[in-house]
Design a protein around this motif. Sequence first.
Motif, short mmCIF file in Angstrom:
data_model
loop_
_atom_site.label_atom_id
_atom_site.label_comp_id
_atom_site.label_asym_id
_atom_site.label_seq_id
_atom_site.Cartn_x
_atom_site.Cartn_y
_atom_site.Cartn_z
N SER A 269 0.03 -2.53 0.43
CA SER A 269 1.31 -3.07 0.69
C SER A 269 2.08 -2.90 -0.59
O SER A 269 1.88 -3.47 -1.45
N ALA A 270 3.20 -1.91 -0.56
CA ALA A 270 3.84 -1.76 -1.61
C ALA A 270 5.13 -2.81 -1.94
O ALA A 270 5.14 -3.70 -0.92
N SER A 271 5.55 -2.95 -3.35
CA SER A 271 6.59 -3.79 -3.64
C SER A 271 7.61 -3.40 -2.95
O SER A 271 8.28 -2.15 -3.12
N THR A 272 8.64 -4.35 -2.67
CA THR A 272 9.89 -4.04 -2.49
C THR A 272 10.94 -4.87 -3.52
O THR A 272 12.27 -4.91 -3.11
N ASP A 273 10.27 -5.13 -4.62
CA ASP A 273 11.14 -5.78 -5.65
C ASP A 273 11.82 -4.71 -6.45
O ASP A 273 11.26 -3.84 -6.88
N GLY B 180 13.34 -2.36 -9.36
CA GLY B 180 12.85 -1.59 -10.25
C GLY B 180 11.26 -1.47 -10.32
O GLY B 180 10.76 -0.97 -11.19
N CYS B 181 10.60 -1.64 -9.19
CA CYS B 181 9.11 -1.52 -9.28
C CYS B 181 8.74 -0.22 -8.30
O CYS B 181 9.23 0.37 -7.71
N MET B 182 7.45 0.14 -8.82
CA MET B 182 6.74 1.30 -8.21
C MET B 182 5.18 0.95 -8.05
O MET B 182 4.73 0.56 -9.05
N LEU B 183 4.80 1.24 -6.87
CA LEU B 183 3.23 1.11 -6.74
C LEU B 183 2.74 2.54 -6.84
O LEU B 183 3.29 3.39 -6.00
N ALA B 184 1.59 2.66 -7.11
CA ALA B 184 0.90 3.80 -7.39
C ALA B 184 -0.52 4.01 -7.38
O ALA B 184 -1.28 2.90 -7.81
N ALA B 185 -1.22 5.30 -6.88
CA ALA B 185 -2.54 5.32 -7.03
C ALA B 185 -2.79 6.77 -7.49
O ALA B 185 -2.18 7.62 -7.10
N THR C 99 5.76 -8.24 -7.04
CA THR C 99 4.42 -8.25 -6.44
C THR C 99 4.12 -6.82 -5.59
O THR C 99 5.16 -6.32 -4.95
N ALA C 100 2.69 -6.43 -5.50
CA ALA C 100 2.24 -5.60 -4.58
C ALA C 100 0.93 -6.04 -4.11
O ALA C 100 0.32 -6.75 -4.96
#
Length: 267
Positions: free
Chosen positions: A126-130, A132-137, A252-253
């Motif tokens: 579940s990706a972040s909506t905060d 300045g954030c980025m979730l990556a793999a 968070t993510a």
Amino acid sequence: MMRNSPLPPAPARKPDLEDDFTAATLRADIWVDHYLPHWTSPERSRARHDFVRGGLRLRIDADQLDWREEDAPLRVSNLQTGMFSGPVGSERGTHRHRPDHLVVRTATPERLLWAPSAGRVDVTVSASTDEGCMLAAWLVGTEHLSAKDTGEICIFEIDADGVGDGRSRARCGVKAHSDARLTTDMTEVVVPVDASKPHTWTAIWGPSGTLIGCEGVVVKHMPPFPRYPLFLMIDLFEVSRRSASAASYPKTAHVHSVRGWESASAE
């Protein structure tokens, strides 16, 4: 395989890599909870994380340091399936992703916890909506065999402002970095999911090329693939300046599950 086609089914056998984080402790046989620790110091590379219902929560905390002081603003909480570096002062180490000649600051022992040269991985997040954030793999070349093995399969990069109700934007593809055998081929895709809710991304790589999918559907297919061992990295980044209000933290993510299968051969 065409975009929007169904993904091939997962192998029928038990995964070689499997974690749903229900043990509420980080498995040392799978994960290193530092982001590329050799290029920086342990207090800057160490992930902030905890266990919540449904998986592991990656955090960016208000007091968290930038990954490297000279790279600010850039704060990261990351899990990766191994690590490798040369001695302090050398330029040998996993993921030399920068053109400015990163130098080893903390020597790290070689740990190949999961580093297939071909295979499949399914990552449910579940990706972040905060802000300045980025979730990556990513799957990144370990470089322990050769400093030429710098290629990367970007499974997804999801910016917080790309997350939408029912539709979300992400980037995926292959990054050559300094591997002259590869060509960078990145694409922005729109997937019909609210990426802030649990959803699954898949990468399949081997002799038929590199395939990336989301929720069981192909979003990108490329002929080339890195023909050498790759570590899996799952990262939460804060790439904007630190929020003025402490109430904005933690950012968070969530990582709900990871399953991976190593193929017998990359030839």
